[in-house]
Design an enzyme around this catalytic site. Structure first.
Site, PDB file in Angstrom:
ATOM      1  N   HIS A  34       0.855  -1.187   0.000  1.00 13.12           N
ATOM      2  CA  HIS A  34       0.000   0.000   0.000  1.00 13.12           C
ATOM      3  C   HIS A  34       0.890   1.235   0.000  1.00 13.12           C
ATOM      4  O   HIS A  34       2.114   1.122   0.138  1.00 13.12           O
ATOM      5  CB  HIS A  34      -0.969   0.008   1.192  1.00 13.12           C
ATOM      6  CG  HIS A  34      -0.315   0.083   2.529  1.00 13.12           C
ATOM      7  ND1 HIS A  34       0.402  -0.963   3.081  1.00 13.12           N
ATOM      8  CD2 HIS A  34      -0.251   1.087   3.452  1.00 13.12           C
ATOM      9  CE1 HIS A  34       0.862  -0.615   4.273  1.00 13.12           C
ATOM     10  NE2 HIS A  34       0.483   0.619   4.519  1.00 13.12           N
ATOM     11  N   HIS A  87       1.085   4.004   1.992  1.00 16.43           N
ATOM     12  CA  HIS A  87       1.456   4.803   3.152  1.00 16.43           C
ATOM     13  C   HIS A  87       2.973   5.012   3.149  1.00 16.43           C
ATOM     14  O   HIS A  87       3.735   4.128   2.721  1.00 16.43           O
ATOM     15  CB  HIS A  87       1.005   4.134   4.441  1.00 16.43           C
ATOM     16  CG  HIS A  87      -0.469   4.275   4.681  1.00 16.43           C
ATOM     17  ND1 HIS A  87      -1.158   3.543   5.632  1.00 16.43           N
ATOM     18  CD2 HIS A  87      -1.401   5.078   4.100  1.00 16.43           C
ATOM     19  CE1 HIS A  87      -2.438   3.894   5.619  1.00 16.43           C
ATOM     20  NE2 HIS A  87      -2.615   4.815   4.698  1.00 16.43           N
ATOM     21  N   ASP A 139       5.508   4.922   5.145  1.00 19.68           N
ATOM     22  CA  ASP A 139       6.503   4.005   5.712  1.00 19.68           C
ATOM     23  C   ASP A 139       6.693   2.749   4.879  1.00 19.68           C
ATOM     24  O   ASP A 139       7.563   1.927   5.191  1.00 19.68           O
ATOM     25  CB  ASP A 139       6.124   3.641   7.152  1.00 19.68           C
ATOM     26  CG  ASP A 139       4.724   3.061   7.286  1.00 19.68           C
ATOM     27  OD1 ASP A 139       3.793   3.618   6.678  1.00 19.68           O
ATOM     28  OD2 ASP A 139       4.546   2.063   8.003  1.00 19.68           O
ATOM     29  N   HIS A 140       5.916   2.610   3.807  1.00 20.41           N
ATOM     30  CA  HIS A 140       6.063   1.454   2.922  1.00 20.41           C
ATOM     31  C   HIS A 140       6.576   1.847   1.540  1.00 20.41           C
ATOM     32  O   HIS A 140       6.950   0.951   0.757  1.00 20.41           O
ATOM     33  CB  HIS A 140       4.737   0.718   2.782  1.00 20.41           C
ATOM     34  CG  HIS A 140       4.315   0.028   4.046  1.00 20.41           C
ATOM     35  ND1 HIS A 140       4.368  -1.342   4.214  1.00 20.41           N
ATOM     36  CD2 HIS A 140       3.845   0.520   5.220  1.00 20.41           C
ATOM     37  CE1 HIS A 140       3.956  -1.659   5.430  1.00 20.41           C
ATOM     38  NE2 HIS A 140       3.629  -0.541   6.050  1.00 20.41           N
ATOM     39  N   HIS A 176      -6.819  -3.047   5.595  1.00 20.46           N
ATOM     40  CA  HIS A 176      -6.143  -1.891   6.179  1.00 20.46           C
ATOM     41  C   HIS A 176      -7.066  -0.693   5.997  1.00 20.46           C
ATOM     42  O   HIS A 176      -8.189  -0.830   5.509  1.00 20.46           O
ATOM     43  CB  HIS A 176      -4.790  -1.704   5.504  1.00 20.46           C
ATOM     44  CG  HIS A 176      -3.858  -0.774   6.229  1.00 20.46           C
ATOM     45  ND1 HIS A 176      -3.791  -0.696   7.605  1.00 20.46           N
ATOM     46  CD2 HIS A 176      -2.948   0.123   5.766  1.00 20.46           C
ATOM     47  CE1 HIS A 176      -2.877   0.194   7.951  1.00 20.46           C
ATOM     48  NE2 HIS A 176      -2.357   0.705   6.851  1.00 20.46           N
ATOM     49  N   ASP A 233       0.473  -4.154   6.201  1.00 22.05           N
ATOM     50  CA  ASP A 233      -0.379  -3.709   7.310  1.00 22.05           C
ATOM     51  C   ASP A 233      -1.803  -4.226   7.109  1.00 22.05           C
ATOM     52  O   ASP A 233      -2.398  -4.040   6.043  1.00 22.05           O
ATOM     53  CB  ASP A 233      -0.421  -2.183   7.385  1.00 22.05           C
ATOM     54  CG  ASP A 233       0.920  -1.589   7.797  1.00 22.05           C
ATOM     55  OD1 ASP A 233       1.817  -2.357   8.196  1.00 22.05           O
ATOM     56  OD2 ASP A 233       1.072  -0.357   7.718  1.00 22.05           O
TER      57      ASP A 233
END
Length: 308
Positions: free
Chosen positions: A61, A63, A65-66, A139, A210
């Site tokens: 995904h 976000h 932090d990914h 998520h 996540d």
């Protein structure tokens, strides 16, 4: 055939001095795959010696932090005069965001990059004797997980039995192992099933990114050799996990048990636990009796064939 997993980033949304944001590197017989690319992933690859020969990047995904490591990784690959293509797989509807990251510095890399959209039920990539399947997760944004699943292997060849049946040592052994019947000098026909055992399962590695605990993960691969699951919170923040689309260690352990996973690796640990994951470990162990680990950045796992 080696199958190795290196945990490049195991933190939750906020990195710590010990844990980088999400990134999982998988090497399989010459193929190098990267699952998620949190900020600083290219430095982690240098620190832990994976090299930069990744050919496929699978994004769960978008976000930060990914995915925020993508611009840095692209620039590093470009500086290293990369020529071979890089394929990036992203959830449906998120190609534009990834394209923006690839071209974040308003320059075009000197090597080809393709960005493809994938959804639950798709095969994102087909390699030699394995595929990377996509499954839906739960998520708070559009997100998917990935399952690397090897093909079945041929059954074991029973040489002793073949010789008892009169099969001469040589090419006829290979024919039988490839599933072809052979005729002997006296006219007798030996069938493959007489000397070859049942097909043997390949290995599988499932990565959720996540997610809340979901049945789709259980169905992604039957009895995976390794399940890498979101384990952001301990039991003290069950409600927070549900609100934010994450799992607790206990919730992840329940999914691992239902899936029949042989190993469970909990990743995405929230920085609020200040490096103390003892509660995560204890709570997961109450539910899951397989091999449980909460890896540190740089940890490696070799995934063996069970019948090796």
């Amino acid at each position: 055939m080696p199958l190795r997993v290196t945990f490049l980033g195991t933190s939750g949304a906020v990195p710590t001095t010990e844990r980088n944001p999400s990134a999982i590197y998988v090497a399989r017989e010459g193929d190098e795959l990267l699952f998620d690319c949190g900020e600083g992933t290219q430095r982690q690859m240098m620190c832990f010696g994976t090299g930069f020969s990744v050919s496929q990047l699978f994004v769960t995904h978008t976000h930060g932090d990914h995915v925020l490591g993508i611009p840095g990784l692209i620039q590093t690959l470009d500086f290293n005069e990369r020529e071979k293509p890089l394929a990036i797989h992203v959830p449906s509807g998120r190609r534009r965001e990834i394209r923006s990251l690839v071209h974040a510095l308003d320059t075009d890399p000197d090597f080809p990059i393709t960005i493809s959209a994938v959804g639950g039920g798709d095969v994102a990539y087909r390699g030699d004797d394995y595929e990377v399947r996509v499954f839906d997760v739960d998520h708070d944004t559009r997100a998917v997980g990935y399952a690397l699943v090897e093909d079945e292997r041929k059954g074991r060849f029973d040489r002793e039995r073949a010789e008892e049946l009169g099969v001469p040592v040589g090419p006829k052994f290979s024919q039988l192992h490839e599933g072809e019947p052979v005729e002997l000098e006296d006219g007798t026909v030996v069938q493959p099933e007489q000397v070859v055992g049942d097909p043997r399962p390949g290995r599988s590695v499932v990565y959720t990114g996540d997610t809340r605990p979901t049945v789709a993960t259980v169905e992604a691969a039957a009895e995976p050799d390794l399940l890498i699951h979101d384990g952001t919170f301990a039991d003290d923040r069950v409600e927070r996990a549900s609100e934010t689309g994450h799992s607790t260690a206990r919730g992840a352990a329940r999914i691992a048990t239902e899936a029949g996973a042989k190993r469970l690796a909990l990743v995405g640990t929230s920085s609020r636990y200040a490096g103390d994951v003892s509660d995560h470990h204890a709570q997961a162990q109450e539910v899951f009796d397989g091999d449980l680990l909460i890896p540190d950045d740089g940890d490696e796992l070799e995934i063996p064939h069970l019948d090796a």
